[in-house]
Design a protein around this motif. Structure first.
Motif, PDB file in Angstrom:
ATOM      1  N   ARG A  51       0.827  -1.217   0.000  1.00  0.00           N
ATOM      2  CA  ARG A  51       0.000   0.000   0.000  1.00  0.00           C
ATOM      3  C   ARG A  51       0.862   1.269   0.000  1.00  0.00           C
ATOM      4  O   ARG A  51       0.679   2.174  -0.804  1.00  0.00           O
ATOM      5  N   ASP A  80      10.038  -8.450  -5.032  1.00  0.00           N
ATOM      6  CA  ASP A  80       9.278  -9.711  -4.947  1.00  0.00           C
ATOM      7  C   ASP A  80       8.055  -9.641  -5.850  1.00  0.00           C
ATOM      8  O   ASP A  80       7.693  -8.581  -6.363  1.00  0.00           O
ATOM      9  N   ARG A  82       4.185 -11.955  -6.823  1.00  0.00           N
ATOM     10  CA  ARG A  82       3.306 -13.092  -6.573  1.00  0.00           C
ATOM     11  C   ARG A  82       3.318 -13.977  -7.810  1.00  0.00           C
ATOM     12  O   ARG A  82       3.374 -13.495  -8.929  1.00  0.00           O
ATOM     13  N   ASN A  92       2.502  -7.533  -8.315  1.00  0.00           N
ATOM     14  CA  ASN A  92       3.212  -6.295  -7.952  1.00  0.00           C
ATOM     15  C   ASN A  92       3.630  -5.523  -9.199  1.00  0.00           C
ATOM     16  O   ASN A  92       3.685  -4.283  -9.190  1.00  0.00           O
ATOM     17  N   HIS A 157       7.281  -9.692   8.023  1.00  0.00           N
ATOM     18  CA  HIS A 157       7.888 -10.067   6.723  1.00  0.00           C
ATOM     19  C   HIS A 157       8.203  -8.817   5.927  1.00  0.00           C
ATOM     20  O   HIS A 157       7.608  -7.755   6.131  1.00  0.00           O
ATOM     21  N   ALA A 159       9.560  -7.860   1.640  1.00  0.00           N
ATOM     22  CA  ALA A 159       9.567  -8.493   0.325  1.00  0.00           C
ATOM     23  C   ALA A 159       8.684  -9.737   0.469  1.00  0.00           C
ATOM     24  O   ALA A 159       7.592  -9.645   1.016  1.00  0.00           O
ATOM     25  N   LYS A 210       0.353  -1.157  11.583  1.00  0.00           N
ATOM     26  CA  LYS A 210       1.780  -1.521  11.573  1.00  0.00           C
ATOM     27  C   LYS A 210       2.518  -0.996  12.821  1.00  0.00           C
ATOM     28  O   LYS A 210       3.696  -1.236  13.009  1.00  0.00           O
TER      29      LYS A 210
HETATM   30  C1  6PG Z   1       4.006  -7.807  -1.266  1.00  0.00           C
HETATM   31  C2  6PG Z   1       5.071  -6.975  -0.619  1.00  0.00           C
HETATM   32  C3  6PG Z   1       5.009  -7.136   0.861  1.00  0.00           C
HETATM   33  C4  6PG Z   1       4.350  -5.858   1.344  1.00  0.00           C
HETATM   34  C5  6PG Z   1       3.995  -5.940   2.799  1.00  0.00           C
HETATM   35  C6  6PG Z   1       3.308  -4.652   3.251  1.00  0.00           C
HETATM   36  O1  6PG Z   1       4.222  -8.338  -2.347  1.00  0.00           O
HETATM   37  O2  6PG Z   1       2.918  -7.850  -0.653  1.00  0.00           O
HETATM   38  O3  6PG Z   1       6.254  -7.046  -1.147  1.00  0.00           O
HETATM   39  O4  6PG Z   1       6.237  -7.323   1.483  1.00  0.00           O
HETATM   40  O5  6PG Z   1       5.250  -4.775   1.145  1.00  0.00           O
HETATM   41  O6  6PG Z   1       3.113  -7.029   2.941  1.00  0.00           O
HETATM   42  O7  6PG Z   1       2.177  -4.446   2.462  1.00  0.00           O
HETATM   43  P1  6PG Z   1       1.200  -3.201   2.823  1.00  0.00           P
HETATM   44  O8  6PG Z   1       2.069  -1.970   2.746  1.00  0.00           O
HETATM   45  O9  6PG Z   1       0.151  -3.243   1.743  1.00  0.00           O
HETATM   46  O10 6PG Z   1       0.664  -3.459   4.197  1.00  0.00           O
END
Ligand code: 6PG
Length: 254
Positions: A51, A80, A82, A92, A157, A159, A210
């Protein structure tokens, strides 16, 4: 202006809003990429999903950054991805394409997409080679990205390096396949050796959801590296944590 918090191994910058945070990151990105151009160098960046990273890409896609950043000298990779078909809403790449890449003039050859639609292990190997063949090595013989954007999950987590995953132990390969433990879905991710070899690593984190994980990571006693994000420690680069007030609400700002 950011309200500097106490300087630890990570430089924490806190902003009143996502908008202010995105403006600050975009300004720094322009400065660093123009500095590289002045030295006649290309600029290599790895994008994150998430986000907050999206908000930064949307800011980079607007003036003055849209026309003043030397996009033709910038190579864009991903931290990273999906493992989904091309065009899938979870990708992404698609998020970055919609929020940034379609709005700027950047040569197609400068865009290095992780092919989530391919067999994960094969694509991880191919992508590692694409990095090796494109991104110059640093003095330790590992490709060195100028910038790596990272998000932060509530489980710590970053990436697609998830808690307890074998990818956290990887010392050789630059990109490996991974599994999101929550959804069971496959992913591709850069590994810590290449992330920790970058010139500048920026965590981009907003939202009250967060605040706890941010506080846990920043206040963990020295050496207690219980989250994947805690293992991000660039050997020679700058490590920064960009927060909005909500994400910073559980830490004291000095
Ligand atoms: C992904 C990201 C992952 C993401 C975090 C935070 O592919 O989802 O690389 O690491 O940055 O989950 O996501 P948000 O900022 O949407 O909470």
């Amino acid at each position: 202006m950011d309200k500097k918090s106490s300087k630890t191994a990570i430089e924490t910058r806190i902003y009143d809003s996502t908008k202010e945070l995105a403006d600050a990151v975009a300004g720094a990105f322009k400065a660093d990429s123009m500095e590289a151009r002045k030295k006649g160098k290309k600029f290599f960046v790895a994008l994150s999903g998430g986000r907050t990273p999206r908000a930064v890409y949307e800011r980079l896609a607007r003036e003055p950054y849209r026309s003043e950043i030397p996009w033709a000298d910038i190579h864009i990779f991903w931290g990273d991805e999906r493992c989904v078909p091309r065009g899938h809403p979870d990708s992404n790449f698609n998020m970055a394409r919609d929020s940034l890449l379609e709005q700027i003039s950047i040569p197609q050859n400068n865009i290095h997409r992780m092919r989530g639609e391919e067999r994960p292990d094969q694509e991880a190997e191919r992508y590692s080679l694409e990095i090796i063949n494109t991104v110059p090595d640093s003095d330790v013989g590992i490709p060195r990205f100028d910038w790596i954007f990272l998000g932060l999950g509530r489980d710590g987590h970053t990436a697609s390096l998830f808690p307890g995953a074998s990818s956290l132990e990887e010392t050789e390969r630059l990109c490996v396949s991974a599994v999101d433990p929550e959804s069971g879905k496959k992913r591709l991710t850069l590994t810590l050796p290449v992330i920790n070899n970058a010139g500048r690593v920026l965590f981009l984190v907003t939202g009250k959801d967060k605040a706890d994980i941010v506080a846990e990571i920043l206040t963990a006693e020295k050496g207690k590296k219980s989250y994947p994000a805690s293992l991000v420690a660039p050997t020679a680069g700058l490590l920064e944590l960009y927060l909005d007030d909500s994400a910073a609400s559980s830490i004291k700002s000095s």
